[in-house]
Each structure stands twice: as structure tokens, then as C-alpha cells.
Enzyme design. Structure first.
Site, short mmCIF file in Angstrom:
data_model
loop_
_atom_site.label_atom_id
_atom_site.label_comp_id
_atom_site.label_asym_id
_atom_site.label_seq_id
_atom_site.Cartn_x
_atom_site.Cartn_y
_atom_site.Cartn_z
N GLU A 1 14.77 -36.12 -45.77
CA GLU A 1 15.14 -35.39 -44.48
C GLU A 1 14.82 -36.01 -43.30
OE1 GLU A 1 13.37 -31.73 -45.50
OE2 GLU A 1 14.75 -31.53 -47.29
N GLU B 1 15.30 -29.34 -50.98
CA GLU B 1 14.36 -30.24 -51.71
C GLU B 1 14.87 -30.28 -53.49
OE1 GLU B 1 13.48 -28.23 -49.37
OE2 GLU B 1 12.71 -29.82 -47.85
N PHE C 1 6.84 -33.94 -46.48
CA PHE C 1 5.35 -33.63 -46.57
C PHE C 1 5.25 -33.36 -48.00
CE2 PHE C 1 5.92 -33.02 -42.12
CZ PHE C 1 4.68 -33.26 -41.57
N ASP D 1 3.30 -31.49 -49.35
CA ASP D 1 3.29 -29.90 -49.40
C ASP D 1 4.63 -29.38 -50.12
OD1 ASP D 1 0.73 -29.09 -47.81
OD2 ASP D 1 1.92 -30.88 -46.93
N HIS E 1 1.01 -27.86 -44.45
CA HIS E 1 1.38 -29.49 -44.02
C HIS E 1 0.15 -30.26 -44.22
CE1 HIS E 1 4.80 -27.20 -42.27
NE2 HIS E 1 5.60 -28.27 -42.02
C1 LIG Z 1 10.88 -26.79 -47.30
C2 LIG Z 1 10.80 -27.57 -45.99
N1 LIG Z 1 11.37 -28.72 -45.90
C3 LIG Z 1 11.22 -29.51 -44.62
C4 LIG Z 1 10.45 -29.24 -43.54
C5 LIG Z 1 10.38 -29.82 -42.60
N2 LIG Z 1 10.90 -29.37 -41.37
C6 LIG Z 1 10.45 -28.19 -40.60
S1 LIG Z 1 11.55 -27.46 -39.40
C7 LIG Z 1 13.05 -28.45 -40.08
C8 LIG Z 1 14.06 -28.20 -39.39
C9 LIG Z 1 14.42 -26.87 -39.49
O1 LIG Z 1 15.69 -26.69 -39.06
P1 LIG Z 1 16.48 -25.12 -38.73
O2 LIG Z 1 16.15 -24.46 -40.03
O3 LIG Z 1 17.65 -25.12 -38.37
O4 LIG Z 1 15.35 -24.44 -37.79
P2 LIG Z 1 15.06 -24.99 -36.37
O5 LIG Z 1 14.16 -25.82 -36.30
O6 LIG Z 1 16.37 -25.38 -35.57
O7 LIG Z 1 14.82 -23.73 -35.54
C10 LIG Z 1 12.32 -29.06 -40.95
C11 LIG Z 1 13.38 -30.01 -41.73
C12 LIG Z 1 9.88 -27.84 -43.97
N3 LIG Z 1 8.86 -27.47 -42.90
N4 LIG Z 1 9.97 -26.88 -45.12
#
Ligand SMILES: Cc1ncc(C[n+]2csc(CCOP(=O)(O)OP(=O)(O)O)c2C)c(N)n1
Ligand SMILES: Cc1ncc(C[n+]2csc(CCOP(=O)(O)OP(=O)(O)O)c2C)c(N)n1
Ligand SMILES: [Mg+2]
Ligand SMILES: [Mg+2]
Lengths: 329, 326, 329, 326
Positions: free
Chosen positions: D31, D61, D84, D86, D130
Site C-alpha cells: 500500500e 491485506e 507496518f 502490525d 503501529h
Molecule cells: C489495516 C491497515 N492497513 C493499512 C493502514 C495504513 N493506513 C492508515 S490510514 C490509510 C488510508 C486510509 O484511507 P481512508 O480509509 O480513505 O481514510 P482517510 O485517511 O481518507 O480518512 C492507510 C493505508 C492501516 N492503518 N491499517
């Protein structure tokens, strides 16, 4: 639905509070006074306020890594919020959670979440427990367009529909998931289309139009309270700040952001509405802004004056029952 | 102890009957529970006695675990049936990132009174994805309590404590043990979490075990008697919290230790246990601590292969002879 | 589409082979000669044969805990299949996998799976690799109505659509997931409706009508080979045997099963079709049945004569590179 | 070793450049990789040099890990970025039930040449979800290899071996180390999996470490010199396969052991290591094996709390003084 002026000004004040809170957070983060990571919802205030303003204190909300707005709109104490972001002992989580894990169970906020879509299964449980306890509470889960691609979303939506759980699914489609545009990772542009696959109503809403969000939310909440099951609301909005503070944002142009900021700011739109419809005037709105500034100022002062937790407090709060043979009879 | 003899399944069912009758907030959720009354008969009678409180869910492990967390946070006492412990892999985020951490992350705002009930273990020729013993993963996850009972009487007393506990408890029961019988008192009783049981006294060696390995040790102890070796069997019952006092007391007497578990050797709980023991009781040890466990491979299907991989009574005996130099 | 008679008889023979294989398995399991658990697809042969008969040997298939039919329809050697079910050294997996993990990578079967929906993410990878390698192979994943409630299904369907992966999703909706009827755990009765939520074609098919399944499969496979992306096919069918052999089946009536067995047996239906349309006659079909019996008899004899693996062979096949410093340069 | 000094991120990027140039079947999926060229800059230059071979996936994932397995089974050599560590919790079934077992379950029909790349560890004030170090779970999962490099030069040589290995490799790198610099030879080279490195020689105590704990030990060793204690530092680098020969050799010389890792103490890899050592080298040990690790709580947010939970140089020094009785 016609709202009385007092209520409308309350809503305005709430959006302004979120905006000012996050602007403050942005500055304090830049100044190095907020550790870790913060994710701001500036530009998405209408979604938080539109939905949460329709909820009762005993209703539940699960939020996300971008959850300050949801907390404030549900009525969280600003003092404890600022304190938590600063990692102080007086914060909601005594400094153990920070922005990404902020929670206030006393007002039904079952937690922000560091795991994307992590709140949805928890909401399933809240909704299920409401059903078991036979109350007329409801549970709202906020999640993002990126989150909508995760498996638990599917499992929870299906389960909620099958069991008619009192859940309102609110996807805040701000068109970006970190560095990826929604259209590059989502197979449909309007996520609410998927509601049909779960046999539940899907509603596409201009997420920056406060009253539109409120109307959709009220209808969904009403259905849920009546035991008619879940609704999927899609608030189309836009993330004005970077994904996290400090995000280089190579993935989009300033122009794209600017367009939304100028033409589509939910607070501007709503203040114009208030004035145009004679619900208020510029000076009263300015007065509200001033009052919010003052309140926020107090909250920041409180947080700054608060002590950090004692290091060894890190060992507290793990278990509710004493670690040794913890079994109340 | 009264001498009523019942099966492990019956002991569990009885305990759950008592707890569900005592506390309205207790319910059970999982897959395919109602029709079979539990695939191992472990929920016999519950669906009829407590209609609507034992629920068949869609095959949605994340959502099912989520029903556990979310309802525990909002006034219920869920028991989440994982169907097979192997399927914890389908909701590890919900278990380890959410359930285990939410109380701590929130600064102690909430309690999470939840039992994750996991039938585990091999021997059914069910192959690699239906035979694992995964307790070590959860011992390494702060915020979870881990219980692995062996005998029917332990199951009854421990599940009742687990249900009443205000923290999330991973409760593992070996699939092969459900039919095993043993004495179980008819009256309600609790066995506190974190209390090991000395189930056989002996001066020559301490056998540390839990779950199915208790029965291996019990058999081995008989064999060892003929070699003039008296083993002390300590059934840990709870891995976290660990009852180190009882363990230490026994070792200070025997000076020799064999740890037995069915989970594969490398990275298993035996490693942790051995590390604590050699650290805290170094000067008491007259021989290295030996571990008896499954081979470090997935569990194979063919009976001869599976049996070869699992720890046997003879392995325990051999390990004891090694540490007693007999 | 008009099929020539030879092909039609091949299809008939394939269905008969699956039926006889599983009837044999049923008997051997009852007799205690097959250890562990087996799940039979009796009554669902048209789905296996209808889809797999449209595939090339180099196409991929992921199957399920109920996968004997898929294996045989893709061309698996009966000898090695029976041997694996008996846990023999000569089985496909040398006795390490059994029915639930049977696989033949040489014909593109990437494995049965003990985890419900476990095959779908693997199929995503097969489809992705096809795209990377720029071949015109396709990947099919079979899964059940119960499996459709699991999160990975959602993730893989979305991803497959976004990247136009050459995948055919085949849900075998046999209306039961172990003890639960599809309608009690699924929010929609026709799962193919969900295709719209992924912007891919969804096709509802009478899964016991061999030629109907074949037509749907051919179209989907054709799309996939042309790089036009995935298709979601729903084969409505029915599980005639218990969920696993030995299932008490308290959850359904004999009458319900009987209705399907009598009115809707895919092999009966197809033989009637063949005779009615003069593609064949009863005696030729009986001859085919006899030939299959003979072939299966040989397979069983082979398996019974085969040795069990040596116990210590349990330690083989874990790693491809020697456990110590296994790094080819 | 040449004296070119580069960061850990640069070392990783260089190695991946070499491997992707050498072998067309290598690709990276995860990602948000392309825009940032890796959130830690670890994939610098790859998106432009290998367009279409470093792919941004939806937040899925299970599907992402599935792309790993399925493509590894069909001719590719995927590197799956977990974003991460996690988030392995969101695809544990794909990792532990599928990837780790499919070769074995199929009787060795296939190879699974796949790297699961996991940035882990604490210290960034990123809080409980994290900041985890989860290597112990995978050491307890037969079928996986586990690599946890420390210095930039190790990262380069080990990632190349991991990419070329025909088995699934869990590759953990500590988030705090990406900016750390060190000497890295410019020419391509491989460090075989399963080879530990003696990074400092000494006769008084053996410090066993991996990943971030190597740097703790290095600093501690300096402090210990002033106490006239000469430590031997063995950087394990690979946990499975474990290079027990190198470990044993050192302990036969020093007779004293301290194990250091950042993962929380209970159930961590240190337990396994300690158990093997006391079993195989019992008579060589002049003191109990001590473990230095994180506290058994989730990682808290507030800096003072987080720092309190993590192992420190002073903890290593204290442990060494305890085992050397100085
Ligand atoms: C399961 C998981 N995968 C990846 C991440 C890393 N991550 C944190 S926020 C994010 C983007 C989220 O996008 P969205 O759901 O559209 O929410 P927004 O940030 O736009 O409010 C990612 C990939 C995570 N925290 N948890
Ligand atoms: C992740 C997971 N959850 C639960 C199970 C137990 N289980 C095995 S098969 C099955 C029912 C599957 O139903 P369906 O997908 O409709 O396939 P069918 O058996 O009808 O062919 C269940 C619940 C499992 N193997 N894996
Ligand atoms: Mg978004
Ligand atoms: Mg089914």
C-alpha cells in the site's frame, strides 16, 4: 426538515470548533508539541457534525485514525482531547492512546482506531448488544473510502443486514486513501452502490452539505431505532490537509485541493446558507468563532499545564482484574 | 471432590448452564452451534434452555470476534466460539490489536469481559489447518489471559472464572479431550485463573504440562514408577497469568524439570517457561530443562505421519530419564 | 452453442466419474478406510464439469474442502486421488494433505483448502501473475455460499475488478453452509447480485444444468482471456450428502433432500437430454458407466496396494532450500 | 568491507535494484509504495526504474498477501510489503495457514519464493497498533523463515538472499533503523540465511541480539569496557533457521549469556533461545541466562511512557553485571 435557528447555530458552532481544534493541532504538531502522527479532517466537518448531531448521548460511535471531528461532534471535552494529543496524564486515555486511539466511552465513543476498518467489527458488537439488551440505541461507524476495500467491512455489513442490527454505516469518501485516489483502488466510484449487495438502503450524499448529511442521518437513525436495520450512507467529501501532518502530497496538485477549499468548504457553505436564509448574520457568526477560540484557548492552557504521566504508569490499565487469580465471584 | 464421573463436554456444558442462568448478559456466538449443540456436543442443552442466547453467525470470523469486543464494551459478557482454534488467524486483528489493547489504549476506561473459546490440538487426522495449538501467540500478546485446562473438573471451574473475569480470556480445549471422562463436583465452584495444580506428588522430577499434555504426563508417571522415578505433575491450567510460585516450589524440591506441550517445539510456550525457570531457579537445577513437544512441521494427514509428529508418552519417559540420568 | 456428440459424452463421463469416485469415497469412509473428514459434492457435478471442461490444462483453479469434483473435472489422476484420501505415499501429496488439502499443481489445481474462502486470495495471486507474465491463462476460484460471507471474498473481488484480472469467481450456492441455510446468514439470496458492487458481470445459473453452466463459463473465460476482467458466476445447486460424511443433518428434512435428488440430479438431467436429443442412447451411457467403474476399480486397487509413507517422511517437504543457509546464488 | 557509508533505506533500495534488474519475476506489492517510494524511502528509485513492478494495492491485506502466495506458486518472486508489521494480523490466515503450509501440505509439489517485508518496532510515538515486534509468532510457525537484520550491510546481503530463497521469508526491519548509516560494499553480495555474525569479540559475556537490539548491545559493550567487562556480540540476523553453532561457540567461551530483543519479554524469541541454550550448553553456563526486552504491555503513546517500556542500554548493562556478578 425545518430546523430552528438556535439548533442551526449550534451546528455551526460545532463545525467551527472542530475546524479550530484541528487548526490548533496542526500548529502544535508543526511546533513539535504533539508527538507521533495526527490525521486531520479539515474540510470534512459537515460529515462529523451532520451525523453526530442526530445522535443521543447513549448512542455509540466508532471512529477512525481521522476521528477528532467525530469525537467533538459527539460532545467530547476539549480539555481532555488536547491533553491526550499532547500525551498528558489528564487526557482521555491518560496519554496511553494519543490521537489515533482517543476514546470517550462515557459519551459512547468506542474509540478511534489505528487499524483501517478496525472500528467496523466493534460496531457490529455494539449493534448486537443493543439488540440483545432491547434498547433503542443505535451505533454509527465512520470509515473511509480506502477502508471500504477491507474484508471486515463486507462481513459486518452482511451480518448487520441479516440480523437487522441498528447500525449506520457512514463512509466518508474523501476521494483519497493516503496516496491513492479512490478510483484507482475501488471498483465502483459510488461506494453506496454496494448497499444493494447487502439488501440495505444506500444513500449518496453531498458530504459537505451539512443539512443534507443531517437529513440522511436522521432517516437512517430513525430506521435503526425502529428495528428496521442498517443503512449505508456515503458522504462525498474531500481531505484538505495531507493524509498525515507532514505528508509531502506528491500524489495530488495544489490546484485540486484549492478548488475544493474555495468552492466547497462546508463551513463557508453553511454560513452562507445561514445568512442567506436570515437564520443569522455575519457578526453573530463571528461572535461564535470568538467564543470557540476562547474555549479552545482554555482547553489548550489546561492541557499545557497538565503533567505528563509518571513513566511507571505505563504498567497500569492493562487488566481490570488483578493479574493474579483475577476472578471475582 | 465428589465422585460423579462425566465427560469434558458435559463439564463445560454444565458450567455454561450455571453461568448463563446466573447472568443474563452471558451469550455464546459462533458458527454452527445450535443444530449440533456444539460440534463436540460441548453446548448440549443450551440452545433449548437459553433460546436466542446461543447464536449461529455467518462465516465471518472478523465480524464474530467483533461482536465479542463490541458487546463486551457495551454491557454483555460474550463467549466467542472460534470453531477451530486454527481460525483465530481469520480475526487476529480483532483479537490482538483490538480486544487485547482497547482497555490499555483507552487508559483503563473500559472492561472487556470476553471469552474466546478455541478447540485446538491434533490427532483427528484433520491435517495442517485443523490441528494447531497456538496458545504461544497469545501468551506473547499483552492484554490477554490464556487458559488451557485438561481434566473435566478443571474445565468446569476455569470456564466459570473465565466468564466472570473482566478481561479477555483465550480458552483452549483440546478436541481429543471432549469425550474424556473424570470426576466433577455437582455443586458450582470456581477455579481462579492463575492457579496451577499439583496433580501428582513426587521427589525426582517436575513435569510441567497443560491441556492434553497432562494426560501424557500422567501415563508417563506410571511408567516411570517402574524405573523408581517419582514424578511430580504440575498442571499449569493457566499460562497467563502463570502460577510461578507453585512451579518454583515443586522445582526447589525435585531439581529437575521436563516441560510437555503439544504445540510444536520451536517458539512454543515451553521456551518461555524454561527461560523463566533457569533464570529464577538456576542454582536449584541439577540437570538441563528438557522440552517434549510436537515436531516443527505442519500437522500431516496420514495417521502414521501425524502420530510421528506428536509428543508421546515414551518421549516424556525418555526426557525424564535424561534429566534424572537414569 | 452446439456441442458435438463426442464432447457431450466426454462431459457425461466426467460427471459420472466424479459421482462414482465420491460414492466410493463415501463407502470407504464409512468402512473406516479413509481417515479424517471428507466433504462430498454429490449433486453438484454439473458445476465442476461445466466450468472445468472449458479450461485449458495451463489454466488455474483453486478449490475448497469440497473439491474432489473440481480436481477430477480438471483432469486429475484418479489413482493419486484415491491414494491421497487413503493417506498413502503414492497420493498427490504423499499422504500429507488428504482430501482437504489435495492438489495437483501439474494441472493447475492450486489446492483444495481447509479454510473457507482460503482459495480466493490465492486466486488473486494467480490472476495477478498471469497479468504480469502477459499470458492468456485464466484462474477460476470455486467457493461456497457460506464462504461468500467472508471478508477475503470482498477484497479479492474488488482487486480483481480494479486490475481487470483474468479471474472467474464461481460460487457454488448449494443453499447450505454446514448447518445453516444460505438465507439465514446471507443478506441476499442471489449472491451474484453483489457483482454490481464490484462493477463486474454477475451471472445466475441453474448449477445443475451442465450446458447452462458451460455456456456461462465459456463466456466468462472468453472475457478473461481477452483481458476484459473478472466475472462472478453463481451456480445454484444443492448438497445431497451431509456437510461431512457422518453429519447427523438435524438441520434439514429428508424430504428436502429427496426432492432435489429425484427432480434435479444433474447426471439424470443430462442423460435425459442426451437421449432426448439423440446424442446418445441408454446402452452407450451404461457402457460409459461401466468403463468408469473399471477405471475407478483400478485406481482403488492401486491405492490399496500402495504403501503408507514412512513416519519419518513427516519431516520432509517443509522447505525447498536446505534449512541451513538455504540461499542459491 | 569497503567504507562507503549509506543509510539502511539506501542499502535496501540498492539490493532491490540489483535483484529486480537480475530477475524479471521479482516485484513488490503493498500500500502507498509508489508516491513515497516507500514510506521510509526504502524503495527509492524503484518506481521509475521498474515501472509496473512496484504496485500500489487497495487496502486489502488478505488479497495483498494472496497476491504473494498465488503469484509465488505460479512463477513469480513477490515481495509483499506489509506497510507496518502490525498489519500481519489482517492476513494471518494467508501467511500462517496458506503460505507457510502449502508446500508441505502438497507433499513438496511447489516452491513458495516469497518475501513478506515487515517494518516493525517502536519509538515513533505511534502507539499500540503501529509499534509491535511480532517475530516470535512466525518463529512458531513451521514453514516460514524469519530474518531480522540490524546494520545496513546485513540488510543488503540478507534481502538479496531472501528474494532468491525458494521458501517464504518474513523479513523484519525496525522503523527506527532506516535512517541509520553504516558501511555497505558497493558490489553485489549475499549473506546466507541462517548465519549469525560475531560483531564484537569478548571473553566475559555473550550478548545475543537481532535487529534494533544489536545497537543497544553495541552501546552497552562500550559502557561495559569501563567496568572491565569484554562482551562478545552475536547478531543472530536470522531467527529461523537459527545459527546455533555460532551461538554455542561464543557461549562455550564466555559461559555467560544476555539475550536482548525489543519484542515484549513474555513469549518472545528470547525464551526459545534461552531454552535451547540451557539445554544444549547447561554445563557451560556459570550464571543464569538473562533476558532484556520490552515490558509486557501494549506500546503506549506518551513519550515518557513509551520510553519506559522499551529496553535500554542501561538494562543491558545491568543484566550483564548480574550474570558476571560485577
Ligand atoms: C489495516 C491497515 N492497513 C493499512 C493502514 C495504513 N493506513 C492508515 S490510514 C490509510 C488510508 C486510509 O484511507 P481512508 O480509509 O480513505 O481514510 P482517510 O485517511 O481518507 O480518512 C492507510 C493505508 C492501516 N492503518 N491499517
Ligand atoms: C474460516 C473458516 N471458518 C469456518 C470453517 C468451518 N467450516 C468448514 S466448511 C463450512 C461451511 C462452508 O459452507 P459453504 O461455503 O457454503 O461450502 P459448502 O460446504 O456448502 O460446499 C464451515 C463453516 C472453516 N473451515 N474455515
Ligand atoms: Mg479516504
Ligand atoms: Mg454451501
Amino acid at each position: 426538515m425545518a430546523e430552528d435557528a438556535r439548533k442551526l447555530l449550534e451546528l455551526f458552532q460545532c463545525m467551527v470548533t472542530i475546524r479550530q481544534f484541528e487548526t490548533m493541532a496542526q500548529e502544535y504538531f508543526a511546533a513539535g508539541e504533539i508527538p507521533g502522527f495526527i490525521h486531520l479532517s479539515i474540510g470534512q466537518e459537515a460529515s462529523s457534525v451532520g451525523v453526530c448531531s442526530c445522535l443521543r448521548p447513549d448512542d455509540y460511535v466508532t471512529t477512525t485514525h481521522r476521528g477528532h471531528g467525530h469525537m467533538i461532534a459527539k460532545g467530547a471535552d476539549l480539555k481532555k482531547m488536547v491533553a491526550e494529543l499532547l500525551g498528558k496524564k489528564t487526557g482521555f486515555c491518560k496519554g496511553k492512546g494519543g490521537s489515533m486511539h482517543i476514546a470517550d466511552f462515557s459519551i459512547g465513543i468506542l474509540g478511534a482506531n489505528g487499524v483501517v476498518a478496525g472500528g467496523l467489527p466493534i460496531t457490529a458488537g455494539a449493534g448486537f448488544s443493543i439488540k440483545m439488551r432491547k434498547t433503542d440505541q443505535v451505533a454509527v461507524c465512520f470509515f473511509g473510502d480506502g477502508a471500504s476495500n477491507r474484508g471486515p467491512v463486507h462481513e459486518v455489513m452482511n451480518m448487520a443486514s441479516v440480523w437487522k442490527l441498528p447500525i449506520i454505516f457512514v463512509v466518508e469518501n474523501n476521494q483519497w486513501a493516503s496516496t491513492t485516489p479512490q478510483t484507482s483502488t475501488g471498483s465502483v466510484q459510488d461506494l453506496s452502490i454496494r448497499a444493494a449487495g447487502y439488501n440495505m438502503p444506500g444513500v449518496l450524499v453531498d458530504g459537505n452539505d451539512l443539512l443534507a448529511v443531517r437529513n440522511a442521518a436522521m432517516e437512517a437513525i430513525d430506521r435503526a431505532r425502529k428495528g428496521e436495520g442498517p443503512t449505508f450512507i456515503e458522504n462525498k467529501t474531500y481531505r484538505i490537509r495531507g493524509h498525515f501532518e507532514g505528508d509531502p502530497q506528491k500524489y495530488r496538485t495544489k490546484a485540486e485541493v484549492g478548488k475544493w477549499q474555495k468552492k466547497n468548504d462546508p463551513i463557508d457553505l453553511f454560513s452562507k446558507y445561514l445568512i442567506k436564509n436570515k437564520k443569522s448574520d455575519k457578526s453573530s457568526l463571528d461572535k461564535i468563532r470568538k467564543d470557540v477560540e476562547a474555549e479552545l484557548g482554555d482547553a489548550v492552557a489546561f492541557a499545557k499545564d497538565s503533567p505528563f504521566p509518571e513513566p511507571k504508569e505505563a504498567l497500569e490499565d492493562l487488566f481490570a482484574n488483578s493479574y493474579k487469580g483475577g476472578s471475582p465471584s | 471432590m465428589s465422585e460423579r464421573i462425566i465427560s469434558t463436554s458435559a463439564a463445560l456444558a454444565e458450567a455454561l448452564h450455571e453461568e448463563m442462568a446466573r447472568d443474563e448478559s452471558v451469550f455464546i456466538i459462533g458458527e454452527d452451534l445450535v443444530s449440533h449443540e456444539g460440534i463436540f456436543g460441548q453446548f448440549k442443552g443450551l440452545p433449548t434452555e437459553f433460546p436466542g442466547r446461543i447464536i449461529d453467525a455467518p462465516i465471518s470470523e472478523s465480524a464474530i470476534a467483533g461482536v465479542g469486543i463490541g458487546s463486551a464494551l457495551t454491557g454483555m459478557r460474550p463467549i466467542v466460539d472460534m470453531h477451530f482454534s486454527d481460525f483465530v488467524t481469520c480475526c487476529m486483528d480483532e483479537i490482538c490489536n483490538q480486544t487485547a489493547k482497547i482497555r490499555y489504549m483507552s487508559g483503563g476506561q473500559v472492561k472487556v469481559p470476553m471469552v474466546l473459546w478455541c478447540p485446538d490440538g491434533a490427532g483427528l487426522r484433520a491435517a495442517a489447518q485443523h490441528s494447531q495449538s497456538l496458545e504461544a501467540w497469545f501468551v506473547h500478546t499483552p492484554g490477554l489471559k490464556v487458559v488451557v485446562p485438561s481434566e473435566p473438573a478443571d474445565v468446569k471451574g476455569l470456564i466459570k472464572s473465565a466468564v466472570r473475569d473482566d478481561d479477555p480470556v483465550m480458552f483452549f480445549q483440546h478436541k481429543q479431550l471432549f469425550a474424556r471422562q473424570g470426576p466433577v463436583p455437582e455443586e458450582p465452584y470456581l477455579i481462579p485463573l492463575g492457579q496451577a495444580a499439583v496433580k501428582r506428588e513426587g521427589n525426582d522430577v517436575t513435569l510441567l504440562c497443560y491441556g492434553s499434555s497432562y494426560y501424557l504426563c500422567k501415563e508417563a508417571a506410571q511408567v516411570l514408577v517402574d524405573l523408581n522415578i517419582e514424578s511430580e505433575i504440575v498442571d499449569l491450567r493457566t499460562l497467563s497469568p502463570l502460577d510461578m510460585e507453585t512451579v518454583a516450589q515443586s522445582i526447589r524440591k525435585t531439581h529437575r524439570v521436563v516441560i510437555v506441550h503439544e504445540a510444536c517445539l520451536t517458539g512454543g510456550y515451553g521456551g518461555e517457561l524454561s527461560a523463566i525457570i533457569q533464570d529464577e531457579l538456576f542454582d536449584y537445577l541439577d540437570a538441563p530443562i528438557k522440552r517434549v513437544a510436537a515436531r516443527d512441521v505442519p500437522i500431516p494427514f496420514s495417521p502414521g505421519l501425524e502420530d510421528y509428529c506428536l509428543p508421546k508418552v515414551s518421549d516424556v519417559v525418555a526426557a525424564v530419564r535424561a534429566v534424572t540420568y537414569k
